[in-house]
Design a protein around this motif. Structure first.
Motif, PDB file in Angstrom:
ATOM      1  N   LEU A 140      -3.877 -74.244  23.196  1.00  0.00           N
ATOM      2  CA  LEU A 140      -2.706 -73.473  23.573  1.00  0.00           C
ATOM      3  C   LEU A 140      -2.028 -74.027  24.814  1.00  0.00           C
ATOM      4  O   LEU A 140      -0.796 -74.002  24.927  1.00  0.00           O
ATOM      5  CB  LEU A 140      -3.116 -72.010  23.810  1.00  0.00           C
ATOM      6  CG  LEU A 140      -2.011 -71.036  24.231  1.00  0.00           C
ATOM      7  CD1 LEU A 140      -0.937 -70.961  23.161  1.00  0.00           C
ATOM      8  CD2 LEU A 140      -2.592 -69.648  24.515  1.00  0.00           C
ATOM      9  N   GLY A 141      -2.835 -74.556  25.735  1.00  0.00           N
ATOM     10  CA  GLY A 141      -2.283 -75.030  26.999  1.00  0.00           C
ATOM     11  C   GLY A 141      -1.455 -76.292  26.882  1.00  0.00           C
ATOM     12  O   GLY A 141      -0.454 -76.455  27.586  1.00  0.00           O
ATOM     13  N   GLN A 142      -1.825 -77.217  25.988  1.00  0.00           N
ATOM     14  CA  GLN A 142      -1.091 -78.475  25.859  1.00  0.00           C
ATOM     15  C   GLN A 142       0.350 -78.260  25.407  1.00  0.00           C
ATOM     16  O   GLN A 142       1.278 -78.809  26.008  1.00  0.00           O
ATOM     17  CB  GLN A 142      -1.821 -79.409  24.889  1.00  0.00           C
ATOM     18  CG  GLN A 142      -1.237 -80.827  24.850  1.00  0.00           C
ATOM     19  CD  GLN A 142      -1.330 -81.531  26.187  1.00  0.00           C
ATOM     20  OE1 GLN A 142      -2.383 -81.564  26.805  1.00  0.00           O
ATOM     21  NE2 GLN A 142      -0.214 -82.076  26.655  1.00  0.00           N
ATOM     22  N   PRO A 143       0.602 -77.457  24.362  1.00  0.00           N
ATOM     23  CA  PRO A 143       2.010 -77.202  24.002  1.00  0.00           C
ATOM     24  C   PRO A 143       2.800 -76.536  25.125  1.00  0.00           C
ATOM     25  O   PRO A 143       3.981 -76.842  25.322  1.00  0.00           O
ATOM     26  CB  PRO A 143       1.890 -76.283  22.777  1.00  0.00           C
ATOM     27  CG  PRO A 143       0.546 -76.569  22.201  1.00  0.00           C
ATOM     28  CD  PRO A 143      -0.322 -76.858  23.381  1.00  0.00           C
ATOM     29  N   LEU A 144       2.154 -75.605  25.845  1.00  0.00           N
ATOM     30  CA  LEU A 144       2.841 -74.969  26.963  1.00  0.00           C
ATOM     31  C   LEU A 144       3.170 -75.980  28.056  1.00  0.00           C
ATOM     32  O   LEU A 144       4.262 -75.941  28.647  1.00  0.00           O
ATOM     33  CB  LEU A 144       1.976 -73.843  27.534  1.00  0.00           C
ATOM     34  CG  LEU A 144       1.763 -72.622  26.631  1.00  0.00           C
ATOM     35  CD1 LEU A 144       0.803 -71.642  27.290  1.00  0.00           C
ATOM     36  CD2 LEU A 144       3.084 -71.933  26.330  1.00  0.00           C
ATOM     37  N   SER A 145       2.235 -76.898  28.324  1.00  0.00           N
ATOM     38  CA  SER A 145       2.479 -77.928  29.335  1.00  0.00           C
ATOM     39  C   SER A 145       3.593 -78.870  28.894  1.00  0.00           C
ATOM     40  O   SER A 145       4.446 -79.266  29.699  1.00  0.00           O
ATOM     41  CB  SER A 145       1.196 -78.725  29.591  1.00  0.00           C
ATOM     42  OG  SER A 145       0.230 -77.926  30.238  1.00  0.00           O
ATOM     43  N   ASP A 146       3.593 -79.229  27.605  1.00  0.00           N
ATOM     44  CA  ASP A 146       4.656 -80.103  27.091  1.00  0.00           C
ATOM     45  C   ASP A 146       6.016 -79.426  27.208  1.00  0.00           C
ATOM     46  O   ASP A 146       7.013 -80.052  27.590  1.00  0.00           O
ATOM     47  CB  ASP A 146       4.379 -80.467  25.627  1.00  0.00           C
ATOM     48  CG  ASP A 146       3.146 -81.346  25.471  1.00  0.00           C
ATOM     49  OD1 ASP A 146       2.747 -81.973  26.476  1.00  0.00           O
ATOM     50  OD2 ASP A 146       2.595 -81.400  24.363  1.00  0.00           O
ATOM     51  N   GLY A 147       6.053 -78.138  26.885  1.00  0.00           N
ATOM     52  CA  GLY A 147       7.313 -77.410  26.999  1.00  0.00           C
ATOM     53  C   GLY A 147       7.804 -77.318  28.433  1.00  0.00           C
ATOM     54  O   GLY A 147       8.997 -77.504  28.700  1.00  0.00           O
TER      55      GLY A 147
ATOM     56  N   VAL B 296       2.648 -83.087  38.371  1.00  0.00           N
ATOM     57  CA  VAL B 296       1.545 -82.167  38.638  1.00  0.00           C
ATOM     58  C   VAL B 296       1.850 -80.770  38.104  1.00  0.00           C
ATOM     59  O   VAL B 296       0.989 -80.095  37.541  1.00  0.00           O
ATOM     60  CB  VAL B 296       1.249 -82.111  40.150  1.00  0.00           C
ATOM     61  CG1 VAL B 296       0.100 -81.156  40.438  1.00  0.00           C
ATOM     62  CG2 VAL B 296       0.924 -83.500  40.678  1.00  0.00           C
ATOM     63  N   LEU B 297       3.092 -80.331  38.245  1.00  0.00           N
ATOM     64  CA  LEU B 297       3.453 -78.971  37.855  1.00  0.00           C
ATOM     65  C   LEU B 297       3.241 -78.704  36.365  1.00  0.00           C
ATOM     66  O   LEU B 297       2.984 -77.566  35.968  1.00  0.00           O
ATOM     67  CB  LEU B 297       4.915 -78.697  38.213  1.00  0.00           C
ATOM     68  CG  LEU B 297       5.246 -78.508  39.691  1.00  0.00           C
ATOM     69  CD1 LEU B 297       6.732 -78.227  39.870  1.00  0.00           C
ATOM     70  CD2 LEU B 297       4.428 -77.373  40.285  1.00  0.00           C
ATOM     71  N   VAL B 298       3.348 -79.719  35.531  1.00  0.00           N
ATOM     72  CA  VAL B 298       3.241 -79.501  34.084  1.00  0.00           C
ATOM     73  C   VAL B 298       1.857 -79.003  33.675  1.00  0.00           C
ATOM     74  O   VAL B 298       1.688 -78.480  32.570  1.00  0.00           O
ATOM     75  CB  VAL B 298       3.566 -80.793  33.306  1.00  0.00           C
ATOM     76  CG1 VAL B 298       5.009 -81.190  33.499  1.00  0.00           C
ATOM     77  CG2 VAL B 298       2.632 -81.930  33.706  1.00  0.00           C
ATOM     78  N   PHE B 299       0.860 -79.129  34.558  1.00  0.00           N
ATOM     79  CA  PHE B 299      -0.493 -78.704  34.213  1.00  0.00           C
ATOM     80  C   PHE B 299      -0.782 -77.264  34.636  1.00  0.00           C
ATOM     81  O   PHE B 299      -1.882 -76.761  34.432  1.00  0.00           O
ATOM     82  CB  PHE B 299      -1.516 -79.651  34.853  1.00  0.00           C
ATOM     83  CG  PHE B 299      -1.355 -81.075  34.423  1.00  0.00           C
ATOM     84  CD1 PHE B 299      -1.703 -81.459  33.145  1.00  0.00           C
ATOM     85  CD2 PHE B 299      -0.837 -82.026  35.282  1.00  0.00           C
ATOM     86  CE1 PHE B 299      -1.544 -82.769  32.735  1.00  0.00           C
ATOM     87  CE2 PHE B 299      -0.677 -83.329  34.888  1.00  0.00           C
ATOM     88  CZ  PHE B 299      -1.022 -83.713  33.602  1.00  0.00           C
ATOM     89  N   LEU B 300       0.222 -76.591  35.197  1.00  0.00           N
ATOM     90  CA  LEU B 300       0.036 -75.213  35.632  1.00  0.00           C
ATOM     91  C   LEU B 300      -0.382 -74.280  34.488  1.00  0.00           C
ATOM     92  O   LEU B 300      -1.283 -73.445  34.675  1.00  0.00           O
ATOM     93  CB  LEU B 300       1.309 -74.711  36.309  1.00  0.00           C
ATOM     94  CG  LEU B 300       1.273 -73.276  36.848  1.00  0.00           C
ATOM     95  CD1 LEU B 300       0.172 -73.125  37.890  1.00  0.00           C
ATOM     96  CD2 LEU B 300       2.626 -72.892  37.444  1.00  0.00           C
ATOM     97  N   PRO B 301       0.226 -74.363  33.284  1.00  0.00           N
ATOM     98  CA  PRO B 301      -0.207 -73.462  32.208  1.00  0.00           C
ATOM     99  C   PRO B 301      -1.686 -73.592  31.864  1.00  0.00           C
ATOM    100  O   PRO B 301      -2.372 -72.576  31.644  1.00  0.00           O
ATOM    101  CB  PRO B 301       0.676 -73.881  31.023  1.00  0.00           C
ATOM    102  CG  PRO B 301       1.894 -74.457  31.647  1.00  0.00           C
ATOM    103  CD  PRO B 301       1.396 -75.172  32.869  1.00  0.00           C
ATOM    104  N   GLN B 302      -2.202 -74.805  31.805  1.00  0.00           N
ATOM    105  CA  GLN B 302      -3.612 -74.984  31.452  1.00  0.00           C
ATOM    106  C   GLN B 302      -4.537 -74.474  32.548  1.00  0.00           C
ATOM    107  O   GLN B 302      -5.593 -73.889  32.273  1.00  0.00           O
ATOM    108  CB  GLN B 302      -3.878 -76.459  31.152  1.00  0.00           C
ATOM    109  CG  GLN B 302      -3.236 -76.896  29.838  1.00  0.00           C
ATOM    110  CD  GLN B 302      -3.211 -78.402  29.676  1.00  0.00           C
ATOM    111  OE1 GLN B 302      -2.836 -79.119  30.600  1.00  0.00           O
ATOM    112  NE2 GLN B 302      -3.602 -78.889  28.517  1.00  0.00           N
ATOM    113  N   ILE B 303      -4.148 -74.671  33.794  1.00  0.00           N
ATOM    114  CA  ILE B 303      -4.955 -74.167  34.908  1.00  0.00           C
ATOM    115  C   ILE B 303      -4.996 -72.641  34.883  1.00  0.00           C
ATOM    116  O   ILE B 303      -6.056 -72.030  35.060  1.00  0.00           O
ATOM    117  CB  ILE B 303      -4.395 -74.694  36.245  1.00  0.00           C
ATOM    118  CG1 ILE B 303      -4.633 -76.206  36.360  1.00  0.00           C
ATOM    119  CG2 ILE B 303      -5.018 -73.963  37.421  1.00  0.00           C
ATOM    120  CD1 ILE B 303      -4.012 -76.834  37.587  1.00  0.00           C
TER     121      ILE B 303
END
Length: 640
Positions: free
Chosen positions: A268-275, A311-318
């Protein structure tokens, strides 16, 4: 009056306390809040002060005193000090020393308390009262708060609060901090302070011999004389514990839970990060178009925006990872996991209490190192401090996610249940954990050898996590992450960009390879080339000593200012610049290396010496270099 007092009736227990003697009349300014671990003390602190303090459903979460004005009950003139959760005042552990020093007015910079709020779990009074004896013996005006009244009543428990007040010689209030019921009893105690007299030590029959046995006997007698009836645990709780704490099924269930968490974080986190990445990229393009062409646009787009965006794109997964950790923690499951892990901890010579700090190190090593204060044995504590940075903290997650998404194909394993990327991510977490166990075993059999100590853990009630609690946790984590992105990462990426375009010749910026940072990178490249790293990765490693996740911003800046990779995304640029062996070697290096200045400083503070952080940094760096070298060589050999 009935022998069982409800929260509404508990006010009588406060109001019937005798008036205060002249020697103790005066204005209250500072109140100490103390109680055993897991009694709901931190929840009450938040209720009284309105502050957002983390409330953990396991022992050892509060390792330092926290203070706040009691604005929530209209007493902003009063300061409430939240002390560590402790079982006794015996100063065997650092958290007990903090509590004793504050209560005795010996803590530098902290005002001596004028009164005490002693919080006890009303569902386990036979054990909780053991702390009351030494606290009341201090002679400070004290309100004894019996918390979790809602659970006590719903499960058929009862206690005569008035009889308890007479037995203790101090006012007693029955409340529910979680529900916000009975908090006016605390306000009454504070506002009517001048009308109370607390029976001084000697009038109350406290244990003369300060030992665990004498306190236990006294607590049992007080419970009996106050007609205390402990509530029965629901059948479903006992049945659930029978499964979750099973010697075989318990560890297997814990492993399944961990695998599921990482699967969701990646799935779930990867698509959110891509978006989020696409959104930030589009925003950056629009902002850059508003600026005139020149050094300002280059600085903002190529230097600052590319670095911080990376760096910010990884916020959803964190945030997803912390949401799951919060659910497991607040539900009471992590305390059960600590009990299961005690067997593993003892096999390597550590106390079971080491599990809580090591577990919290998955969030950040700094509070984990502070949490080791709950470990009484100094050598056990030092061993835990030295291995805690091996646990995969959230700062490593952006690095792992970047490399895995770039080099590991999105395939399914075991049918369609587990993905290859989630498996690789979990393997990195396991690597760090195994390295911690190995290092702890070496330390406990050599430098820090010590006899084993008992592991005492009171399992909390199972509870449904609240959306408010989880929301506050995620809000604080996001704020912390964004603050770091806006300060440390922004500062480092700015410095990297400046050094990547200097010196200026005839009004033109230098090419990346001819810049200051290019010369530094090529100078260190021979050392890291055997690991499969080029000079850009080397610059990233140097910058990550400040904080691990900084490397992502540094690489985003370096590849953004490089004419050959400017139009590529960072993942695509890395695929063209690294082999699979080098990529896996990089994440292995980060799994073991101590790339965090804050952690180094905290180790220095907790050990009171630069010797231990120096040993720790050297050992972990050598360990990381060797493991990365072996990884690169093996992968390249297989790939031939």
């Amino acid at each position: 009056m009935s022998s069982c007092c409800t929260p509404a009736e508990s006010n009588a227990a406060v109001l019937t306390a005798p008036p205060l003697s002249a020697s103790h009349k005066g204005q209250i300014r500072t109140i100490a809040l103390i109680g055993p671990p897991n009694c709901g003390k931190s929840t009450l602190f938040n209720r009284l002060t309105g502050l957002r303090q983390k409330v953990g459903n396991y022992p050892g979460v509060t390792v330092e005193h926290h203070s706040g004005r009691m604005k929530a009950i209209g007493r902003s003139d009063l300061t409430l000090i939240d002390l560590p959760g402790i079982y006794s005042l015996a100063t065997f552990s650092e958290d007990a020393r903090v509590a004793v020093d504050v209560l005795k007015g010996q803590m530098p910079g902290v005002a001596a308390p004028d009164a005490v709020l002693l919080v006890l779990d009303s569902t386990h009074m036979n054990r909780q009262l053991m702390l009351a004896a030494p606290i009341l013996a201090l002679g400070l005006p004290t309100l004894v708060i019996l918390n979790m009244s809602d659970v006590l009543e719903s499960r058929g428990g009862k206690v005569d609060v008035l009889a308890m007040a007479r037995e203790l010689g101090h006012p007693v209030a029955l409340i529910s901090a979680a529900k916000g019921v009975g908090l006016d009893r605390v306000a009454d105690f504070l506002s009517q302070y001048g009308n109370f007299e607390v029976t001084r030590p000697g009038a109350v029959k406290l244990p003369v011999i300060q030992s665990a046995d004498s306190y236990r006997k006294w607590a049992t007698q007080v419970s009996s004389r106050t007609q205390y009836q402990q509530p029965n645990a629901p059948k479903w709780t006992r049945r659930l514990d029978h499964v979750l704490l099973h010697r075989v099924w318990g560890p297997l269930i814990f492993l399944a839970v961990v695998i599921a968490v990482f699967q969701v974080v990646f799935g779930l986190g990867q698509p959110l990060s891509d978006g989020l990445g696409n959104l930030l990229t589009g925003l950056g393009v629009k902002v850059a178009a508003l600026l005139p062409d020149g050094w300002m646009r280059a600085l903002l787009r190529d230097g600052l925006w590319n670095g911080v965006q990376s760096v910010l794109v990884f916020l959803p997964q964190i945030l997803l990872l912390f949401a799951f950790i919060g659910i497991l923690e607040d539900s009471g499951y992590l305390a059960r996991a600590a009990l299961i892990a005690d067997r593993v901890m003892r096999s390597i010579g550590l106390n079971g209490k080491a599990f809580i700090p090591l577990l919290s190190a998955y969030a950040c090593a700094v509070p984990a190192i502070m949490a080791t204060r709950t470990i009484e044995n100094k050598r056990d504590r030092f061993a835990t401090i030295l291995v805690a940075p091996f646990m995969t903290c959230s700062a490593r997650l952006p690095v792992y996610t970047l490399i895995i998404a770039a080099f590991v194909p999105d395939r399914k394993l075991l049918g369609s249940f587990v993905g290859l990327r989630a498996t690789v991510m979990l393997s990195l977490y396991v690597l760090g954990f195994l390295a911690a166990l190995f290092t702890a075993r070496v330390l406990k059999s050599s430098l820090l050898k010590a006899s084993s100590a008992p592991f005492i853990l009171e399992l909390p009630q199972y509870r449904w996590p609240t959306l408010q609690g989880l929301g506050i946790r995620l809000y604080d984590r996001a704020k912390l992450f964004l603050r770091k992105a806006g300060t440390i990462i922004l500062g480092v990426t700015f410095a990297v960009w400046v050094l990547s375009v200097l010196p200026v010749h005839s009004g033109q910026f230098s090419e990346l390879t001819d810049s200051v940072i290019g010369h530094v990178g090529h100078w260190i490249e021979p050392v890291i080339r055997p690991l499969g790293f080029n000079w850009k990765i080397g610059i990233g490693l140097l910058s990550s000593i400040v904080a691990r996740e900084v490397i992502v911003g540094t690489l985003g800046t370096l590849y953004g200012v490089d004419p050959e990779t400017h139009a590529m995304g960072l993942q695509q640029a890395l695929r063209g610049d690294m082999t699979l062996g080098g990529a896996l070697a990089l994440v292995v290096f980060f799994a073991f290396a101590l790339q965090c200045t804050s952690t180094i400083i905290m180790v220095r503070r907790e050990t009171n010496s630069w010797r231990w952080p120096a040993i720790q940094f050297t050992y972990m760096t050598v360990f990381a270099y060797t493991a990365a070298l072996v990884t690169n060589q093996i992968v390249n050999l297989i790939a031939r």
